[in-house]
Motif scaffolding. Structure first.
Motif, short mmCIF file in Angstrom:
data_model
loop_
_atom_site.label_atom_id
_atom_site.label_comp_id
_atom_site.label_asym_id
_atom_site.label_seq_id
_atom_site.Cartn_x
_atom_site.Cartn_y
_atom_site.Cartn_z
N SER A 152 0.79 -1.24 0.00
CA SER A 152 0.00 0.00 0.00
C SER A 152 0.82 1.29 0.00
O SER A 152 0.47 2.24 -0.72
CB SER A 152 -0.98 -0.01 1.17
N PRO A 153 1.91 1.39 0.77
CA PRO A 153 2.67 2.65 0.71
C PRO A 153 3.16 3.01 -0.69
O PRO A 153 3.32 4.19 -1.01
CB PRO A 153 3.85 2.38 1.67
N LEU A 154 3.41 2.00 -1.52
CA LEU A 154 3.91 2.29 -2.87
C LEU A 154 2.86 2.99 -3.74
O LEU A 154 3.23 3.71 -4.67
CB LEU A 154 4.36 0.99 -3.55
N VAL A 155 1.59 2.73 -3.47
CA VAL A 155 0.56 3.44 -4.24
C VAL A 155 0.10 4.70 -3.53
O VAL A 155 -0.31 5.68 -4.17
CB VAL A 155 -0.64 2.52 -4.56
N LYS A 156 0.18 4.71 -2.21
CA LYS A 156 -0.24 5.90 -1.47
C LYS A 156 0.77 7.04 -1.60
O LYS A 156 0.41 8.22 -1.58
CB LYS A 156 -0.44 5.56 0.01
N GLN A 157 2.06 6.70 -1.72
CA GLN A 157 3.10 7.73 -1.80
C GLN A 157 3.37 8.19 -3.24
O GLN A 157 4.21 9.07 -3.45
CB GLN A 157 4.39 7.18 -1.18
N ASP A 158 2.68 7.62 -4.18
CA ASP A 158 2.85 7.97 -5.60
C ASP A 158 2.56 9.46 -5.79
O ASP A 158 1.46 9.94 -5.50
CB ASP A 158 1.89 7.11 -6.43
N ASP A 159 3.55 10.22 -6.26
CA ASP A 159 3.40 11.68 -6.43
C ASP A 159 3.07 12.08 -7.86
O ASP A 159 3.19 13.26 -8.23
CB ASP A 159 4.66 12.39 -5.96
N THR A 160 2.63 11.12 -8.68
CA THR A 160 2.22 11.45 -10.05
C THR A 160 1.05 12.44 -10.02
O THR A 160 0.09 12.24 -9.28
CB THR A 160 1.79 10.17 -10.79
N PRO A 161 1.08 13.52 -10.82
CA PRO A 161 -0.03 14.48 -10.83
C PRO A 161 -1.22 13.93 -11.63
O PRO A 161 -1.47 14.33 -12.77
CB PRO A 161 0.60 15.71 -11.51
N TYR A 162 -1.96 13.03 -10.99
CA TYR A 162 -3.02 12.32 -11.71
C TYR A 162 -4.13 13.23 -12.23
O TYR A 162 -4.80 12.88 -13.21
CB TYR A 162 -3.60 11.21 -10.84
N GLU A 163 -4.31 14.38 -11.60
CA GLU A 163 -5.35 15.30 -12.09
C GLU A 163 -5.06 15.74 -13.52
O GLU A 163 -5.98 16.07 -14.28
CB GLU A 163 -5.48 16.51 -11.17
N GLU A 164 -3.79 15.72 -13.91
CA GLU A 164 -3.44 16.11 -15.28
C GLU A 164 -3.79 15.02 -16.30
O GLU A 164 -3.83 15.29 -17.50
CB GLU A 164 -1.94 16.41 -15.36
N TYR A 165 -4.03 13.81 -15.82
CA TYR A 165 -4.32 12.68 -16.71
C TYR A 165 -5.76 12.19 -16.58
O TYR A 165 -6.18 11.31 -17.32
CB TYR A 165 -3.39 11.51 -16.37
#
Length: 347
Positions: free
Chosen positions: A170-183
């Motif tokens: 879970s930390p690997l997906v929770k800490q993901d800093d990809t700016p998903y709002e742009e996608y």
């Protein structure tokens, strides 16, 4: 709690019961289910609430306005309390021992990510086929050097894209800093996008060739209307640009890997062209597909590799015909393809 099973729900009423029951009947019961109702306009939202009422403490339901698949998955991730996240689409199912197999694998190898195989369940034919394994069963990739084959596969093909065939700490997906709002406006290739960060930051990845997931494949013909905006989204150039940036981060932007990357992009363009061209109804629609500016999705670096050995000769011929609007050649190629397909089916 060990697993959080995340299920985005959008107008999946006919399939949601099968999906939910496949989780609730797992031999491994240390899990929570998080249902994210993404503005469904059918009865899906009510089914979510009904299951929550029947399984208090086991199921969470989040209701949100329709924001798309990326947003629904990120909402589920934010709410997850399990040690590992499992991703399940609302029209698919898990095999009965899926969670048990994944947990055993994690315990044995201290895995951050387990990638597993799947079944294709075709409807309305109701036939089943196991996807071809990418690696041998129980292959372990530990440390950056050993992860290179995983990166290579992600660069050159789609076979490791699927988020639904990954159990991720879970930390690997929770800490993901990809700016998903742009996608968020474009769901195409979002599985690849959401896999890049966790795969990069995982210390240990294990591949299981055993199929644990059931993809429901409903045979539908592609829309014959030429919708340039729809085609633009099917490319999702922004995600491919992000993969290209990750190649540099991985130290994989070598000439050999760049050949694989650009061959993947070009093959994707050719495949998408044929999907639309073969579905076109009549000469007018075919001409419209010919006139679409396919070349705008290839940059100078793509074209530099368009003649490389990574791209088969016939694909190079097809690309040239598409980019230069050679309709007679394309019709000839399409006819040859139909003959070969019939021959392969014994017709």
């Amino acid at each position: 709690m060990f697993f959080s099973v995340l299920v985005p729900v959008y107008n999946a009423e006919p399939f949601l019961k099968d999906c939910m029951d496949s989780v609730l009947r797992q031999s491994e019961q240390d899990f929570e289910i998080i249902l994210v109702n993404d503005g469904s306009v059918d009865g899906g939202g009510m089914i979510c609430d009904r299951y929550r009422a029947l399984h208090a403490g086991k199921i969470k339901v989040l209701h949100q306005p329709n924001r798309g698949l990326i947003s629904a998955r990120r909402a589920g991730i934010n709410a997850a309390e399990g040690e590992y996240c499992i991703f399940l689409d609302a029209d698919d199912t898990l095999e009965p021992d899926a969670l048990a197999v994944i947990r055993e694998t994690i315990a044995r190898e201290q895995a951050d990510i387990v990638i597993f195989n799947y079944y294709n369940r075709y409807e309305p034919e109701f036939t089943t086929a196991v996807a071809e394994a990418v690696f041998t069963d129980n292959t372990v990739f530990r440390g950056e050097a050993e992860k290179k084959p995983v990166y290579t596969e992600m660069i050159g093909s789609w076979r490791l894209n699927n988020l639904c065939t990954k159990a991720i700490r879970s930390p690997l997906v929770k800490q993901d800093d990809t700016p998903y709002e742009e996608y968020a406006a474009n769901p195409h290739t979002e599985d690849l996008l959401q896999s890049l960060y966790p795969v990069t930051h995982a210390e240990t990845i294990v591949y299981r060739s055993v199929p644990l997931y059931n993809y429901r494949r409903i045979q539908q013909s592609i829309s014959t209307r030429v919708l340039p905006g729809k085609i633009d989204k099917q490319f999702n150039d922004a995600v491919m640009n992000r993969l290209r940036a990750y190649m540099t981060l991985w130290g994989m932007d070598t000439p050999e890997q760049l050949e694989r990357f650009h061959a993947r992009k070009i093959n994707g363009l050719i495949t998408l062209f044929w999907q639309h061209y073969r579905a076109a109804d009549g000469e007018e629609e075919k001409r419209a597909m010919m006139d679409y500016p396919w070349g705008t999705h290839l940059d100078a670096e793509d074209l530099k590799y368009a003649t490389s050995a990574a791209l088969p000769r016939m694909r190079r011929i097809q690309l040239d015909a598409i980019l230069h609007h050679k309709k007679h050649k394309l019709d000839w190629i399409a006819r040859i393809g139909e003959i070969r397909m019939r021959a392969s089916h014994g017709e």
